[in-house]
Scaffold this motif. Structure first.
Motif, PDB file in Angstrom:
ATOM      1  N   HIS A  90      11.679  18.148 -54.494  1.00 30.62           N
ATOM      2  CA  HIS A  90      12.242  17.470 -53.338  1.00 30.62           C
ATOM      3  C   HIS A  90      13.137  16.315 -53.769  1.00 30.62           C
ATOM      4  O   HIS A  90      13.024  15.800 -54.877  1.00 30.62           O
ATOM      5  CB  HIS A  90      11.129  16.916 -52.422  1.00 30.62           C
ATOM      6  CG  HIS A  90      10.350  17.975 -51.738  1.00 30.62           C
ATOM      7  ND1 HIS A  90      10.823  18.682 -50.660  1.00 30.62           N
ATOM      8  CD2 HIS A  90       9.107  18.467 -51.992  1.00 30.62           C
ATOM      9  CE1 HIS A  90       9.911  19.563 -50.272  1.00 30.62           C
ATOM     10  NE2 HIS A  90       8.862  19.444 -51.071  1.00 30.62           N
ATOM     11  N   SER A 118       5.187  19.855 -40.186  1.00 22.53           N
ATOM     12  CA  SER A 118       5.961  20.053 -41.416  1.00 22.53           C
ATOM     13  C   SER A 118       6.636  21.425 -41.416  1.00 22.53           C
ATOM     14  O   SER A 118       7.831  21.539 -41.710  1.00 22.53           O
ATOM     15  CB  SER A 118       5.048  19.920 -42.630  1.00 22.53           C
ATOM     16  OG  SER A 118       5.735  20.257 -43.806  1.00 22.53           O
ATOM     17  N   PHE A 128      13.280  19.852 -46.782  1.00 21.45           N
ATOM     18  CA  PHE A 128      12.922  18.694 -45.960  1.00 21.45           C
ATOM     19  C   PHE A 128      12.124  19.109 -44.745  1.00 21.45           C
ATOM     20  O   PHE A 128      12.529  20.033 -44.049  1.00 21.45           O
ATOM     21  CB  PHE A 128      14.189  17.952 -45.514  1.00 21.45           C
ATOM     22  CG  PHE A 128      13.888  16.655 -44.825  1.00 21.45           C
ATOM     23  CD1 PHE A 128      13.559  15.530 -45.552  1.00 21.45           C
ATOM     24  CD2 PHE A 128      13.924  16.563 -43.453  1.00 21.45           C
ATOM     25  CE1 PHE A 128      13.270  14.326 -44.919  1.00 21.45           C
ATOM     26  CE2 PHE A 128      13.642  15.372 -42.808  1.00 21.45           C
ATOM     27  CZ  PHE A 128      13.317  14.253 -43.549  1.00 21.45           C
ATOM     28  N   PRO A 129      11.032  18.452 -44.491  1.00 19.98           N
ATOM     29  CA  PRO A 129      10.382  17.391 -45.259  1.00 19.98           C
ATOM     30  C   PRO A 129       9.448  17.975 -46.305  1.00 19.98           C
ATOM     31  O   PRO A 129       9.195  19.177 -46.320  1.00 19.98           O
ATOM     32  CB  PRO A 129       9.594  16.634 -44.191  1.00 19.98           C
ATOM     33  CG  PRO A 129       9.199  17.697 -43.218  1.00 19.98           C
ATOM     34  CD  PRO A 129      10.359  18.668 -43.196  1.00 19.98           C
ATOM     35  N   SER A 130       8.889  17.126 -47.122  1.00 20.04           N
ATOM     36  CA  SER A 130       7.909  17.558 -48.109  1.00 20.04           C
ATOM     37  C   SER A 130       6.555  17.717 -47.426  1.00 20.04           C
ATOM     38  O   SER A 130       5.951  16.736 -46.992  1.00 20.04           O
ATOM     39  CB  SER A 130       7.795  16.528 -49.241  1.00 20.04           C
ATOM     40  OG  SER A 130       6.652  16.800 -50.022  1.00 20.04           O
ATOM     41  N   LYS A 166      10.658  22.117 -41.385  1.00 22.42           N
ATOM     42  CA  LYS A 166      11.259  22.860 -42.493  1.00 22.42           C
ATOM     43  C   LYS A 166      11.975  24.125 -42.025  1.00 22.42           C
ATOM     44  O   LYS A 166      13.072  24.415 -42.474  1.00 22.42           O
ATOM     45  CB  LYS A 166      10.184  23.290 -43.499  1.00 22.42           C
ATOM     46  CG  LYS A 166       9.759  22.259 -44.462  1.00 22.42           C
ATOM     47  CD  LYS A 166       8.681  22.863 -45.361  1.00 22.42           C
ATOM     48  CE  LYS A 166       8.092  21.848 -46.268  1.00 22.42           C
ATOM     49  NZ  LYS A 166       8.647  21.885 -47.594  1.00 22.42           N
TER      50      LYS A 166
END
Length: 187
Positions: free
Chosen positions: A184, A100, A139-141, A104
């Motif tokens: 988001h 993640s 993006f992304p969460s 990001k």
């Protein structure tokens, strides 16, 4: 000496069908809805639904994708002396958190969150007074990735059909909380 893995790929797919099949359907339906309505338009429609009761519900649910919740799950397993589950949960959290963060910060560093995105067009969005709304790294969460990974693991550790469906529903609502709280976009 013959070492066996904690969970083989076959075991994962076999044990997690009641979680994985709805998750795949959810992803496909979500992609179709976003494709039809548009990511920004869908966000704006969701953003107009806020009310005081939902504000607190989704604020609470969002913490299920937080690192603290993962730490509590790890501690739960370790206190029960379920070392493999605790260690495996920690590894999954570290890997998904790393992925993640990489996405990001390296792959999508300029992805604006809804507040900053709409501000550039002079459009204001509804936010909740007690929630700090961020502007960058949309993006992304990370919360959604974390939430789905932890509840997928829990569905494998507790493979009763009703547990898996409950874990899936919790993951969906916790992930949806990130959209509801204006952190988001639906994508």
């Amino acid at each position: 000496m013959n070492a066996t893995p904690i969970i083989s790929t076959f075991q994962i797919t076999k044990k997690a069908y009641p979680f994985l099949i709805p998750a795949m359907i959810f992803i496909l339906l979500g992609m179709m809805i976003i494709g039809y309505a548009g990511n920004a338009n869908l966000f704006l429609r969701i953003n107009k639904v806020q009310n005081s009761i939902l504000n607190y519900i989704f604020y609470g649910l969002t913490f299920l994708g937080d690192g603290l919740f993962n730490a509590l799950v790890i501690v739960f397993f370790l206190l029960r002396k379920e070392w493999q589950r605790g260690i495996f949960t920690g590894l999954v959290f570290a890997v998904t958190g790393g992925i993640s963060s990489f996405l990001k910060k390296i792959v999508f560093p300029d992805a604006l969150r809804p507040k900053a995105y709409f501000k550039q067009f002079g459009v204001s969005i509804d936010t909740i007074d007690f929630v700090t709304v961020h502007s960058y790294n949309s993006f992304p969460s990370g919360h959604s990735i974390t939430c789905f990974s932890i509840f997928l693991l829990l569905s494998m550790f507790y493979p009763k059909f009703s547990n898996q469906l409950a874990f899936f529903v919790i993951a969906v609502f916790a992930s949806f909380s990130r959209i509801y709280l204006s952190q988001h976009f639906p994508i």
